[in-house]
Design an enzyme around this catalytic site. Structure first.
Site, short mmCIF file in Angstrom:
data_model
loop_
_atom_site.label_atom_id
_atom_site.label_comp_id
_atom_site.label_asym_id
_atom_site.label_seq_id
_atom_site.Cartn_x
_atom_site.Cartn_y
_atom_site.Cartn_z
N GLY A 9 0.82 -1.20 0.00
CA GLY A 9 0.00 0.00 0.00
C GLY A 9 0.86 1.26 0.00
N ASN A 37 -2.20 -11.46 -3.82
CA ASN A 37 -1.48 -12.69 -4.17
C ASN A 37 -2.48 -13.80 -4.45
OD1 ASN A 37 1.28 -12.14 -4.15
ND2 ASN A 37 1.41 -12.32 -1.93
N LYS A 74 2.17 -16.25 -12.18
CA LYS A 74 2.62 -15.90 -10.83
C LYS A 74 2.02 -16.87 -9.80
CE LYS A 74 3.13 -12.25 -7.43
NZ LYS A 74 2.79 -10.88 -6.99
N ASN A 80 13.99 -19.20 0.06
CA ASN A 80 13.65 -19.72 -1.26
C ASN A 80 14.77 -20.54 -1.88
OD1 ASN A 80 11.33 -18.25 -0.87
ND2 ASN A 80 11.73 -16.75 -2.47
N SER A 136 6.54 -14.59 1.50
CA SER A 136 5.53 -13.87 2.29
C SER A 136 4.75 -14.84 3.17
CB SER A 136 4.57 -13.11 1.37
OG SER A 136 3.93 -14.00 0.47
#
Length: 289
Positions: A13, A97, A175, A193, A244
């Site tokens: 945001g 997402n 995605k 990751n 995330s």
């Protein structure tokens, strides 16, 4: 002077608030605003930004330009909280997402111009008033319904911050595939990751997940790259990152698993495609809490 409303004042945001030059008036819609104005800086450029803050119930001005920057599970309730301020003149950019929340909003708000965004931007809050723009990426935006046109969006969103796509669905799906391949496994194995590429067992697990994703890509006739290739490339590029989903899990927050693997399993059921690897991952994460 145009008013831009942003629902959700987290990292994304704030990042999107920073896109707009000073001739725009920016407004955050928050559950519990601490003050009438919020000032923050964006690093590394040290730019300063000021945004007005409001509760949804205190607003009575129609909203024409809205950026929805909430978590996927909060997206529809957030839209419903300001439904009385929306009209056929309203344009909304969805930043969520995963998949599922966009479709639910499109169904609930057919008269609003809805745009969906797939973003590779990287940003995090260093503290309450400092945003770090850690990785400059791309925002790919396209229509979620017939009301949303490129010409409309061009009237208010600065052109240097996005690329238009006439068909956003394959972009969102690409995605989504990567998120489904990486995020749940980082929670399951509690790792960055890049570690998914280093451990043979983790990599094999990712491959099984991706093979099922490829079947769903084919069923929807999406011309996208092989999921395993795409996921490995992203793991290499973001090797040091914590997903995330893992960050949310470590904080004890709700994850977006229902809008990633959960949505995948809904699609699998629709297309009658068995997805045992993803079913197992979903159940494991639900059991983790």
């Amino acid at each position: 002077m145009q008013d831009i409303y942003i629902l959700g004042s987290g990292a994304m945001g704030c990042l999107w608030a920073s896109y707009f030059p000073s001739q725009y008036t920016l407004h955050f819609i928050q559950r519990h605003p601490c003050e009438d104005q919020f000032q923050f800086q964006v690093l590394p450029d040290a730019t300063q930004h000021t945004v007005m803050c409001h509760k949804a119930r205190d607003l009575n001005t129609p909203i024409e330009r809205l950026i929805l920057a909430t978590k996927a599970y909060d997206a529809l309730p957030a839209m419903e909280s300001i439904a009385h301020l929306l009209s056929t003149d309203t344009q909304v950019i969805l930043l969520q997402n995963g998949l599922g929340s966009q479709q639910a909003i499109a169904q609930a708000f057919p008269n609003v111009a809805l745009f969906a965004c797939s973003s590779t931007e990287g940003a995090y809050k260093q503290n309450a008033s400092t945003l770090v723009h850690a990785g400059k990426g791309h925002n790919l935006i396209g229509p979620m319904n017939n009301n949303a046109t490129q010409a409309l969006l061009a009237t208010w969103l600065p052109s240097n911050h996005y690329e238009w796509r006439d068909d956003i669905n394959p972009v969102l799906w690409r995605k989504f595939m990567i998120n489904c391949a990486i995020n749940p496994l980082t929670v399951l194995y509690q790792c960055q990751n890049g570690v998914l590429l280093q451990e043979t067992r983790y990599l094999s697990h990712m491959q099984r997940i991706c093979e099922e994703l490829d079947l769903l890509s084919a069923a929807q006739q999406f011309e996208v790259e092989v999921a395993f290739t795409a996921a490995k490339n992203v793991c290499e590029l973001t090797a040091q990152n914590y997903s995330s989903m893992l960050q949310d899990h470590k904080k004890g927050n709700r994850t977006e698993i229902d809008y990633m693997t959960g949505y995948l399993l809904q699609l699998a059921q629709e297309f009658n495609i068995p997805c045992p690897a993803n079913t197992e991952v979903y159940q494991s994460l639900v059991n983790l809490g």
